[in-house]
Design a protein around this motif. Structure first.
Motif, mmCIF file in Angstrom:
data_model
loop_
_atom_site.group_PDB
_atom_site.id
_atom_site.type_symbol
_atom_site.label_atom_id
_atom_site.label_comp_id
_atom_site.label_asym_id
_atom_site.label_seq_id
_atom_site.Cartn_x
_atom_site.Cartn_y
_atom_site.Cartn_z
ATOM 1 N N GLU B 10 -19.037 -9.297 9.714
ATOM 2 C CA GLU B 10 -18.999 -8.134 8.313
ATOM 3 C C GLU B 10 -16.865 -7.649 8.672
ATOM 4 O O GLU B 10 -16.774 -7.451 7.797
ATOM 5 N N VAL B 11 -16.258 -7.649 9.903
ATOM 6 C CA VAL B 11 -15.253 -7.228 10.265
ATOM 7 C C VAL B 11 -14.631 -8.097 9.359
ATOM 8 O O VAL B 11 -13.370 -7.545 8.583
ATOM 9 N N PHE B 12 -14.587 -9.429 9.981
ATOM 10 C CA PHE B 12 -13.642 -10.360 9.156
ATOM 11 C C PHE B 12 -13.847 -10.204 7.445
ATOM 12 O O PHE B 12 -12.727 -10.229 7.225
ATOM 13 N N ASP B 16 -10.961 -9.984 4.605
ATOM 14 C CA ASP B 16 -10.372 -10.726 3.736
ATOM 15 C C ASP B 16 -10.497 -9.900 2.330
ATOM 16 O O ASP B 16 -9.742 -10.222 1.905
ATOM 17 N N ALA B 17 -10.889 -8.801 2.223
ATOM 18 C CA ALA B 17 -11.369 -8.152 0.761
ATOM 19 C C ALA B 17 -9.976 -7.290 1.179
ATOM 20 O O ALA B 17 -9.222 -7.639 -0.213
ATOM 21 N N ASP B 96 -4.151 -6.136 11.332
ATOM 22 C CA ASP B 96 -4.993 -6.401 10.670
ATOM 23 C C ASP B 96 -4.587 -5.112 9.318
ATOM 24 O O ASP B 96 -3.479 -5.593 8.656
ATOM 25 N N ALA B 97 -5.543 -6.839 7.973
ATOM 26 C CA ALA B 97 -5.101 -5.969 6.720
ATOM 27 C C ALA B 97 -4.850 -4.763 6.666
ATOM 28 O O ALA B 97 -4.211 -4.332 5.242
ATOM 29 N N GLY B 132 -2.677 -11.029 3.735
ATOM 30 C CA GLY B 132 -2.469 -10.818 2.434
ATOM 31 C C GLY B 132 -0.991 -11.465 2.316
ATOM 32 O O GLY B 132 -0.536 -11.370 0.972
ATOM 33 N N ALA B 133 -0.684 -11.420 3.148
ATOM 34 C CA ALA B 133 0.812 -12.343 3.109
ATOM 35 C C ALA B 133 0.505 -13.690 2.323
ATOM 36 O O ALA B 133 -0.057 -14.242 2.636
#
Lengths: 225, 225
Positions: B10-12, B16-17, B96-97, B132-133
């Motif tokens: 769930e964390v990943f 990613d979203a 993180d994102a 997001g890079a």
């Protein structure tokens, strides 16, 4: 307590309980262990090779190598004459006490005086997981730069000794030794700082004296109990 | 699914979203971003200084610095003339994102062409968290040793470019360049490998050409959509 924090707290407390059991087992068998933590490429494996060269004639040494994916470090420790056990963490960024428990169970502990635990190459995560070793040694290296204690305070604050490796590269890279030492002392006044070069052998005798002295202290304290 | 695996998954997926949203935002604003990952002391900040020196006259560049505890890298980016944003991870071993989303929201994105994201010094954990890079660049350095691709495969396998820094130290340390390159190619045949020295400036033009070329590709692909 939020779910995430509760789970993290439980993970650390379960790890610490196993680390205490590991240390009790080591004490019962009369074995001294150090946990070696460093960035990738700071020189953990080279330090182990140099330590084996100098101390193998006097002490029975085993090496536990934590590695993400390979056995390369274990092979180097074996080539240097040690009984070595590889812990393949399967991508995990640190050793934990349970992995070390498994490694210790595969060794006949009463055949060894000293175990060198080579943690995964990472200057952050390993410091959060006690393994049961008696002392924690951080290896920094000159080409990494003099700002490392300031930037990775959690790890340097816990070190019993800080080895400054690759001292032979001082003429070739910008590195302010006073700034580095000041950073370590600010975070951790009790840590011993030892300058070494695993390439030239400089300082290795001093490091081995430190190790033998600490081993004697721990063993004598265990004998008194 | 066991509780721990379910939470990690769930964390990943949540990360990613957010990473996808970050990239959409960057694309809307016409900004190209790279994620720089390396061991502590491999030369991320020095690379940013050199890149700013060479590309600032032609492009509007911002720097996002991930740091465990200090602002030292941000200060160096600012001294080199960039608008910089510090992300203090509070001891966390990677960006993180969501952290990057916060940093992006503090910038007037339409004022920039390029964002250099300096991840936390760690060759393992950052590779698991997309930010997001548009591209991921791994910086390795000669004194870390030629075995690094083999020992940290997860990170090298994801790199769009691998920079081999501190090439000026080749005469002073044992390093088999063929072994290093072979390791990268085995894991990741598509990665470009560029030899550089942030101390002497060697290879910096080639790296900057890579960066400008990739930026142009991304911008042209966005314009076509």
């Amino acid at each position: 307590m939020p779910e995430e924090i509760r789970i993290i707290t439980e993970v650390f407390s379960a790890n610490d309980a196993i680390a205490r059991q590991n240390q009790e087992l080591l004490n019962q068998r009369g074995v001294y262990a150090v946990d070696l933590i460093a960035s990738p490429g700071a020189g953990k494996t080279s330090l182990i090779e140099q330590t084996l060269k100098q101390l193998s004639p006097r002490f029975r040494i085993s090496v536990v190598n934590g590695d993400l994916a390979t056995q390369l470090d274990k092979e180097r420790a074996e080539a240097a004459g040690a009984k070595a056990v590889n812990i393949n963490t399967g991508g995990e960024c640190h050793l934990d006490a349970n992995m070390v428990r498994g490694a210790l169970s595969s060794l006949d502990l009463s055949s060894f005086d000293l175990i060198l635990i080579e943690n995964v190459g990472n200057l952050i995560c390993p410091a959060s997981f006690k393994l049961g070793a008696h002392h924690l040694v951080v290896i920094a290296s000159v080409p990494e730069g003099d700002d490392k204690p300031y930037k990775y305070p959690g790890t340097f604050a816990q070190a019993d000794a800080v080895l400054l490796n690759k001292i032979d590269l001082l003429p070739y890279v910008p590195f302010n030794k006073e700034r580095f030492i000041k950073g370590v002392k600010l975070l951790n006044p009790r840590a011993d700082i030892i300058e070494i070069s695993c390439l030239t052998g400089f300082g290795i005798s001093k490091w081995c004296e430190w190790l033998v002295w600490r081993m004697a202290e721990i063993k004598s304290s265990n004998n008194r109990e």
